[in-house]
Design a protein around this motif. Sequence first.
Motif, PDB file in Angstrom:
ATOM      1  N   ARG A  83     -59.568-156.184 -60.132  1.00  0.00           N
ATOM      2  CA  ARG A  83     -59.058-154.882 -60.558  1.00  0.00           C
ATOM      3  C   ARG A  83     -57.529-154.866 -60.547  1.00  0.00           C
ATOM      4  O   ARG A  83     -56.894-154.415 -61.491  1.00  0.00           O
ATOM      5  CB  ARG A  83     -59.610-153.785 -59.640  1.00  0.00           C
ATOM      6  CG  ARG A  83     -59.280-152.388 -60.081  1.00  0.00           C
ATOM      7  CD  ARG A  83     -59.903-151.324 -59.180  1.00  0.00           C
ATOM      8  NE  ARG A  83     -61.354-151.466 -59.110  1.00  0.00           N
ATOM      9  CZ  ARG A  83     -62.020-151.821 -58.010  1.00  0.00           C
ATOM     10  NH1 ARG A  83     -61.380-152.060 -56.881  1.00  0.00           N
ATOM     11  NH2 ARG A  83     -63.331-151.922 -58.029  1.00  0.00           N
ATOM     12  N   LYS A  84     -56.931-155.376 -59.476  1.00  0.00           N
ATOM     13  CA  LYS A  84     -55.469-155.412 -59.360  1.00  0.00           C
ATOM     14  C   LYS A  84     -54.863-156.266 -60.473  1.00  0.00           C
ATOM     15  O   LYS A  84     -53.876-155.881 -61.099  1.00  0.00           O
ATOM     16  CB  LYS A  84     -55.057-155.958 -57.992  1.00  0.00           C
ATOM     17  CG  LYS A  84     -53.579-155.949 -57.755  1.00  0.00           C
ATOM     18  CD  LYS A  84     -53.238-156.419 -56.347  1.00  0.00           C
ATOM     19  CE  LYS A  84     -51.740-156.442 -56.151  1.00  0.00           C
ATOM     20  NZ  LYS A  84     -51.357-156.921 -54.826  1.00  0.00           N
ATOM     21  N   PHE A  85     -55.474-157.416 -60.732  1.00  0.00           N
ATOM     22  CA  PHE A  85     -55.000-158.293 -61.794  1.00  0.00           C
ATOM     23  C   PHE A  85     -55.042-157.585 -63.147  1.00  0.00           C
ATOM     24  O   PHE A  85     -54.092-157.625 -63.925  1.00  0.00           O
ATOM     25  CB  PHE A  85     -55.832-159.572 -61.852  1.00  0.00           C
ATOM     26  CG  PHE A  85     -55.503-160.440 -63.026  1.00  0.00           C
ATOM     27  CD1 PHE A  85     -54.396-161.266 -63.015  1.00  0.00           C
ATOM     28  CD2 PHE A  85     -56.299-160.417 -64.172  1.00  0.00           C
ATOM     29  CE1 PHE A  85     -54.078-162.060 -64.110  1.00  0.00           C
ATOM     30  CE2 PHE A  85     -55.998-161.199 -65.262  1.00  0.00           C
ATOM     31  CZ  PHE A  85     -54.884-162.023 -65.235  1.00  0.00           C
ATOM     32  N   LEU A  86     -56.157-156.905 -63.422  1.00  0.00           N
ATOM     33  CA  LEU A  86     -56.295-156.215 -64.709  1.00  0.00           C
ATOM     34  C   LEU A  86     -55.303-155.060 -64.835  1.00  0.00           C
ATOM     35  O   LEU A  86     -54.739-154.835 -65.911  1.00  0.00           O
ATOM     36  CB  LEU A  86     -57.731-155.725 -64.894  1.00  0.00           C
ATOM     37  CG  LEU A  86     -58.772-156.833 -65.044  1.00  0.00           C
ATOM     38  CD1 LEU A  86     -60.172-156.239 -65.056  1.00  0.00           C
ATOM     39  CD2 LEU A  86     -58.526-157.653 -66.291  1.00  0.00           C
ATOM     40  N   GLN A  87     -55.067-154.351 -63.739  1.00  0.00           N
ATOM     41  CA  GLN A  87     -54.098-153.259 -63.771  1.00  0.00           C
ATOM     42  C   GLN A  87     -52.689-153.787 -64.034  1.00  0.00           C
ATOM     43  O   GLN A  87     -51.942-153.211 -64.829  1.00  0.00           O
ATOM     44  CB  GLN A  87     -54.133-152.472 -62.461  1.00  0.00           C
ATOM     45  CG  GLN A  87     -55.368-151.631 -62.308  1.00  0.00           C
ATOM     46  CD  GLN A  87     -55.536-151.048 -60.917  1.00  0.00           C
ATOM     47  OE1 GLN A  87     -54.901-151.487 -59.948  1.00  0.00           O
ATOM     48  NE2 GLN A  87     -56.409-150.058 -60.806  1.00  0.00           N
ATOM     49  N   GLU A  88     -52.324-154.875 -63.375  1.00  0.00           N
ATOM     50  CA  GLU A  88     -51.006-155.475 -63.589  1.00  0.00           C
ATOM     51  C   GLU A  88     -50.865-155.995 -65.017  1.00  0.00           C
ATOM     52  O   GLU A  88     -49.818-155.840 -65.647  1.00  0.00           O
ATOM     53  CB  GLU A  88     -50.747-156.598 -62.579  1.00  0.00           C
ATOM     54  CG  GLU A  88     -50.571-156.107 -61.163  1.00  0.00           C
ATOM     55  CD  GLU A  88     -49.365-155.201 -60.995  1.00  0.00           C
ATOM     56  OE1 GLU A  88     -48.303-155.483 -61.585  1.00  0.00           O
ATOM     57  OE2 GLU A  88     -49.495-154.197 -60.274  1.00  0.00           O
ATOM     58  N   SER A  89     -51.918-156.603 -65.534  1.00  0.00           N
ATOM     59  CA  SER A  89     -51.902-157.099 -66.909  1.00  0.00           C
ATOM     60  C   SER A  89     -51.713-155.954 -67.894  1.00  0.00           C
ATOM     61  O   SER A  89     -50.974-156.073 -68.874  1.00  0.00           O
ATOM     62  CB  SER A  89     -53.190-157.852 -67.240  1.00  0.00           C
ATOM     63  OG  SER A  89     -53.292-159.006 -66.459  1.00  0.00           O
ATOM     64  N   GLN A  90     -52.381-154.842 -67.623  1.00  0.00           N
ATOM     65  CA  GLN A  90     -52.272-153.672 -68.497  1.00  0.00           C
ATOM     66  C   GLN A  90     -50.839-153.124 -68.468  1.00  0.00           C
ATOM     67  O   GLN A  90     -50.286-152.767 -69.504  1.00  0.00           O
ATOM     68  CB  GLN A  90     -53.258-152.594 -68.071  1.00  0.00           C
ATOM     69  CG  GLN A  90     -53.316-151.420 -69.012  1.00  0.00           C
ATOM     70  CD  GLN A  90     -54.385-150.425 -68.614  1.00  0.00           C
ATOM     71  OE1 GLN A  90     -54.819-150.383 -67.467  1.00  0.00           O
ATOM     72  NE2 GLN A  90     -54.810-149.632 -69.565  1.00  0.00           N
ATOM     73  N   LYS A  91     -50.230-153.091 -67.287  1.00  0.00           N
ATOM     74  CA  LYS A  91     -48.838-152.636 -67.173  1.00  0.00           C
ATOM     75  C   LYS A  91     -47.909-153.541 -67.980  1.00  0.00           C
ATOM     76  O   LYS A  91     -47.025-153.069 -68.684  1.00  0.00           O
ATOM     77  CB  LYS A  91     -48.393-152.616 -65.709  1.00  0.00           C
ATOM     78  CG  LYS A  91     -48.971-151.492 -64.904  1.00  0.00           C
ATOM     79  CD  LYS A  91     -48.471-151.584 -63.477  1.00  0.00           C
ATOM     80  CE  LYS A  91     -49.206-150.630 -62.569  1.00  0.00           C
ATOM     81  NZ  LYS A  91     -48.775-150.774 -61.168  1.00  0.00           N
ATOM     82  N   LEU A  92     -48.113-154.848 -67.863  1.00  0.00           N
ATOM     83  CA  LEU A  92     -47.273-155.791 -68.601  1.00  0.00           C
ATOM     84  C   LEU A  92     -47.432-155.615 -70.108  1.00  0.00           C
ATOM     85  O   LEU A  92     -46.455-155.655 -70.855  1.00  0.00           O
ATOM     86  CB  LEU A  92     -47.601-157.234 -68.200  1.00  0.00           C
ATOM     87  CG  LEU A  92     -47.177-157.651 -66.802  1.00  0.00           C
ATOM     88  CD1 LEU A  92     -47.718-159.039 -66.478  1.00  0.00           C
ATOM     89  CD2 LEU A  92     -45.664-157.631 -66.666  1.00  0.00           C
ATOM     90  N   GLN A  93     -48.663-155.411 -70.568  1.00  0.00           N
ATOM     91  CA  GLN A  93     -48.914-155.208 -71.995  1.00  0.00           C
ATOM     92  C   GLN A  93     -48.255-153.917 -72.469  1.00  0.00           C
ATOM     93  O   GLN A  93     -47.679-153.873 -73.558  1.00  0.00           O
ATOM     94  CB  GLN A  93     -50.419-155.170 -72.285  1.00  0.00           C
ATOM     95  CG  GLN A  93     -51.091-156.523 -72.190  1.00  0.00           C
ATOM     96  CD  GLN A  93     -50.572-157.504 -73.228  1.00  0.00           C
ATOM     97  OE1 GLN A  93     -50.311-157.147 -74.365  1.00  0.00           O
ATOM     98  NE2 GLN A  93     -50.422-158.746 -72.830  1.00  0.00           N
ATOM     99  N   SER A  94     -48.326-152.863 -71.667  1.00  0.00           N
ATOM    100  CA  SER A  94     -47.705-151.590 -72.021  1.00  0.00           C
ATOM    101  C   SER A  94     -46.196-151.753 -72.120  1.00  0.00           C
ATOM    102  O   SER A  94     -45.560-151.244 -73.051  1.00  0.00           O
ATOM    103  CB  SER A  94     -48.038-150.514 -70.993  1.00  0.00           C
ATOM    104  OG  SER A  94     -49.411-150.226 -71.008  1.00  0.00           O
TER     105      SER A  94
END
Length: 53
Positions: free
Chosen positions: A34-45
Motif C-alpha cells: 500500500r505504501k509503495f503504491l501511494q508513493e508511486s501515485q504521488k510521483l506520477q501526480s
Amino acid sequence: MKLVEETQREEFDFEWVTLMLTAKQIGITPTEVRKFLQESQKLQSNKKGLNAK
C-alpha cells in the motif's frame, strides 16, 4: 444471497490477487505494498504536474 456471493467473486481483479500473493511469498506485507503504491501515485501526480507547465 447466492447471486451476491457469485458477483463478489467475479469482481476480483486477478492481477491484484496475483500481486498480493507474490508479495506475500517474498515477505512483503500488505502495508508495504500500500505504501509503495501511494508513493508511486504521488510521483506520477508530480510528474504530470511538471509536464503540464
